[in-house]
Design a protein around this motif. Sequence first.
Motif, PDB file in Angstrom:
ATOM      1  N   ILE A  31      73.231  80.997  31.174  1.00 10.97           N
ATOM      2  CA  ILE A  31      73.529  82.195  30.479  1.00 10.97           C
ATOM      3  C   ILE A  31      73.983  83.153  31.783  1.00 10.97           C
ATOM      4  O   ILE A  31      75.018  83.850  31.425  1.00 10.97           O
ATOM      5  CB  ILE A  31      72.237  82.718  29.921  1.00 10.97           C
ATOM      6  CG1 ILE A  31      71.758  82.041  28.752  1.00 10.97           C
ATOM      7  CG2 ILE A  31      72.722  84.155  29.334  1.00 10.97           C
ATOM      8  CD1 ILE A  31      70.565  82.386  28.016  1.00 10.97           C
ATOM      9  N   LEU A  72      67.713  89.243  22.181  1.00 10.41           N
ATOM     10  CA  LEU A  72      66.737  88.074  22.676  1.00 10.41           C
ATOM     11  C   LEU A  72      67.080  87.472  24.144  1.00 10.41           C
ATOM     12  O   LEU A  72      66.451  87.437  24.937  1.00 10.41           O
ATOM     13  CB  LEU A  72      66.438  87.303  21.631  1.00 10.41           C
ATOM     14  CG  LEU A  72      64.954  86.378  22.129  1.00 10.41           C
ATOM     15  CD1 LEU A  72      63.800  87.409  22.332  1.00 10.41           C
ATOM     16  CD2 LEU A  72      64.775  85.370  21.161  1.00 10.41           C
ATOM     17  N   ALA A  73      68.550  87.266  24.081  1.00 17.11           N
ATOM     18  CA  ALA A  73      69.001  86.420  25.274  1.00 17.11           C
ATOM     19  C   ALA A  73      69.466  87.374  26.569  1.00 17.11           C
ATOM     20  O   ALA A  73      69.821  86.886  27.511  1.00 17.11           O
ATOM     21  CB  ALA A  73      70.038  85.413  24.854  1.00 17.11           C
ATOM     22  N   ASP A 112      67.111  91.839  29.423  1.00 20.93           N
ATOM     23  CA  ASP A 112      67.223  92.456  30.574  1.00 20.93           C
ATOM     24  C   ASP A 112      68.321  93.661  30.614  1.00 20.93           C
ATOM     25  O   ASP A 112      67.961  94.938  31.280  1.00 20.93           O
ATOM     26  CB  ASP A 112      67.875  91.541  31.935  1.00 20.93           C
ATOM     27  CG  ASP A 112      66.926  90.336  32.142  1.00 20.93           C
ATOM     28  OD1 ASP A 112      65.671  90.611  31.572  1.00 20.93           O
ATOM     29  OD2 ASP A 112      67.344  89.744  32.834  1.00 20.93           O
ATOM     30  N   ALA A 170      70.223  73.351  28.359  1.00 21.90           N
ATOM     31  CA  ALA A 170      69.438  73.035  27.274  1.00 21.90           C
ATOM     32  C   ALA A 170      68.417  71.849  27.633  1.00 21.90           C
ATOM     33  O   ALA A 170      67.339  71.569  27.443  1.00 21.90           O
ATOM     34  CB  ALA A 170      69.684  73.070  26.009  1.00 21.90           C
ATOM     35  N   ASP A 171      69.290  70.825  28.072  1.00 17.88           N
ATOM     36  CA  ASP A 171      68.899  69.387  28.849  1.00 17.88           C
ATOM     37  C   ASP A 171      69.246  69.682  30.079  1.00 17.88           C
ATOM     38  O   ASP A 171      70.444  69.639  30.512  1.00 17.88           O
ATOM     39  CB  ASP A 171      69.444  68.065  28.007  1.00 17.88           C
ATOM     40  CG  ASP A 171      69.091  68.288  26.526  1.00 17.88           C
ATOM     41  OD1 ASP A 171      68.110  68.585  26.101  1.00 17.88           O
ATOM     42  OD2 ASP A 171      70.054  67.554  26.033  1.00 17.88           O
ATOM     43  N   PRO A 177      68.540  76.786  30.743  1.00 15.95           N
ATOM     44  CA  PRO A 177      69.256  77.816  29.928  1.00 15.95           C
ATOM     45  C   PRO A 177      69.482  79.264  30.735  1.00 15.95           C
ATOM     46  O   PRO A 177      70.447  79.579  30.367  1.00 15.95           O
ATOM     47  CB  PRO A 177      68.329  78.126  28.671  1.00 15.95           C
ATOM     48  CG  PRO A 177      67.247  77.049  28.525  1.00 15.95           C
ATOM     49  CD  PRO A 177      67.147  76.379  29.894  1.00 15.95           C
ATOM     50  N   HIS A 178      68.338  79.567  31.379  1.00 12.59           N
ATOM     51  CA  HIS A 178      68.671  80.846  32.194  1.00 12.59           C
ATOM     52  C   HIS A 178      69.867  80.990  32.979  1.00 12.59           C
ATOM     53  O   HIS A 178      70.540  81.893  32.936  1.00 12.59           O
ATOM     54  CB  HIS A 178      67.131  81.319  32.771  1.00 12.59           C
ATOM     55  CG  HIS A 178      67.381  82.766  33.174  1.00 12.59           C
ATOM     56  ND1 HIS A 178      67.155  83.757  32.429  1.00 12.59           N
ATOM     57  CD2 HIS A 178      67.515  82.955  34.472  1.00 12.59           C
ATOM     58  CE1 HIS A 178      67.143  84.901  33.173  1.00 12.59           C
ATOM     59  NE2 HIS A 178      67.301  84.558  34.666  1.00 12.59           N
ATOM     60  N   LEU A 208      75.185  79.043  24.541  1.00 13.74           N
ATOM     61  CA  LEU A 208      75.195  77.725  23.644  1.00 13.74           C
ATOM     62  C   LEU A 208      74.911  78.244  22.089  1.00 13.74           C
ATOM     63  O   LEU A 208      73.628  78.661  21.929  1.00 13.74           O
ATOM     64  CB  LEU A 208      74.415  76.708  23.985  1.00 13.74           C
ATOM     65  CG  LEU A 208      73.876  75.660  23.068  1.00 13.74           C
ATOM     66  CD1 LEU A 208      75.312  74.782  22.608  1.00 13.74           C
ATOM     67  CD2 LEU A 208      72.864  74.792  23.415  1.00 13.74           C
TER      68      LEU A 208
END
Lengths: 330, 455
Positions: free
Chosen positions: B281, B309-310, B313, B257-258, B277-278, B287
């Motif tokens: 994951i 959402l995450a 795919d 995220a950072d 983030p991608h 997270l």
Amino acid sequence: MTSPRTLLLRTLGLVLGLAVLVVVINVFAQGSFLTPGNLTNVLRQITYNAILAVGQTFVIITAGIDLSVGSLIELTGVVMATFANAMPFGGVGLIVATLLVGLAVGCSAGLINALPVVKLNLPPFITTLAMMLMARGLAFKLAHGRPIPINSNAFDGIGTGFLFEGLLKPLGLPGIPIAVLWMAVIVVVFAIVLTRTRFGRYVFAIGGNEEAARLAGINVGLVKTMVYVISGGCAAVAGLLYMARFSSGSPNTGIGSELQSIAAVVVGGTSLMGGRGGIVGTFFGALLIGLLNNVMNLLNIESYTQEIALGAVILIAVIVDELRKRYLTL
Amino acid sequence: MKILAGATRADEGRIELDGNAVSIDGPRAAEALGIGMIYQEFNLVPDLGVVENIVLGHEPRRGLWLDRREASRRAAAVLHDLGIALPLELPARRLSVAQQQMVEIAKALARKARLLVMDEPTAALTEREIDALFGLIAKLKAQGVALIYISHRLEELPRISDRVTVIRDGRTIETRPTAQMPQADLVRLMVGRSLAAQFPELPAVPADAPSALRVRGLTSERVRRGLDLEVRAGEIVGLAGLVGAGRTEIVRAIAGADAPTAGSIEVAGKPVVVRGPHSAIEAGIALITEDRKAQGLVLGMSVRENTTLAHLDAYARAGFVDRRAEAAIAAREIEELRIRTPGSEQSVRNLSGGNQQKVVLAKWLIGAAKVYLFDEPTRGIDVGAKAEIYALMLELLARGAGIVMVSSELPEVLGMSHRVFVVREGAIRAEFTRAEATPDAVIAVATGAGAGAAA
């Protein structure tokens, strides 16, 4: 994103409102409004705005804005006219090649709009405002301040042609203008893209909560770039239709178009705050504005009054939408 | 609470203040009656100073102009009565959470509030700040201010309250003097059923459990000191520390995220590169963020859309979303997590906090990650939902996942971790096993009071 049912209800509401309006107006206009010829004409008049508004819808759902589309009609028109005149061939080949050139210009402009927004987090209001000025200036420079007439007649069909003339004549219709078919294809294709594809879902997610979208692994920069590219591409298509209609690429046809397209989007129920809206609503928004203009012309209302009325309609539409959101969809 | 504040109107019933029936038809009316609200989310203007915030809406004027001296005088007087010192000229956004809360209280009192309603005031405070707040509350009581104190933290109630009212599902369940309300009774009344213990029993980590997450020398823009951390499959590692100690920053760096600036991350023994983030994951790191409204959910979207959402795919073919598959997985998660919602098409905006949190969990559970990073997983949700979330964590352990949990509630960290790491000033300062981790030991390291063993 609104659920399909509320979306359906909203669209039905708009259609119903339009229907009532239509009947009332026809009485006032002594029957000159509800004629096949006039309605076909309205559809043809809204093609440019509807196509611009389709691209604008994508941008606005991500909580952005694209002020450059009006100028991009002009810039792509001038570039396409110059290109078409320089080509030795005609026919469909020329149409395709010219469209591709226009799309290249429009999409590149969209890319330039998007990069500072994505990379530096600059407000799209500013980057697209800058593009609006640059594109208009460039269009004037390239055209030396005058419309560029097209030599080839390859575009006449798109500009003034009809389809299914024989088929529809018995019904009293002049046929379907080819430009209207272009609009229909664009509206349908992008409505599907927005509601059915992963990309469309991401557009809504980013507009609804950009940080949540990012943390969900969505490539926010790419999606945002895409929406401005789509908007620039839509402007190029509108530019082609405009050029075909008037047989020239003109550097001052698009003034105010960007605001007209935003008006269509907003009247169509898309939220300027992002995350909510749709292409079908946008189409009806453009149709409503088009009908209003047409009616006021038929009723011989002077153009200043027309602008006042248009402004009032936009204001009322967003107020009604906000009230409905507040009190009906809880 | 919203009715008292004038934000929502009462449908029926009556409100009496000092024995007189009153009607509250708006925020101004509530204020005029002397009702002050301290919400969980503060209502300060971030760029205005302390003084300006305190007098906001009631600025003293001299003719057309603001009377800044009078404003400062009034603010200083209120703060003096409260016995608190604040940097008056700093903009509110640069104050700590506790300081912002003080400003909120001062603001209410500057408006002559005689009844203060506080919603979860300690949710974001550290132990020491809580002590200060409770001191303040005692002082207010002595000055004749009545307080309604809304809290999920049961252990606080005996310290500050005279009477306790349990409210569940929008109804009053019972009111008793605090002295006659043991904690077990409270829990039973709140849940509607008896909880054997507040925390479930943690299964031991098998001796041969493989590593789920190994972090070496990780830094990000906000984690300066290289971070080393290992979590085994089936293990919960708790990150304790004061608010602002850098715990959130640590999990954010691991999850991309950072963006990490240096160091290495291994998931289930395999090195992975986390750029954002991608990629995290993809690598199997999930997270669950602290602030579900700002970071976890798209509030306008439905339960179904938030759930996938995450991992869209997996629910799309050739770019087209398979809504039927989405609806099926959403329905499964609603059932398994017992998310209370009319259906998968419900907008998550309309769900309660606990159910929203479960949607966030559903979003990450469907991805079958190897490592789950929970940041304040139970903040602001009710006891029943908490227990469900704990049970869910155990289920994740059983599936072979490793968990890192950040929590500001000390009992939660101690009760739900196999090992406790204490974070102070952006780095892990000490590591305790479950047996060693006592409140005193953890607090000593967290506050820097003791010379905790450096990790």
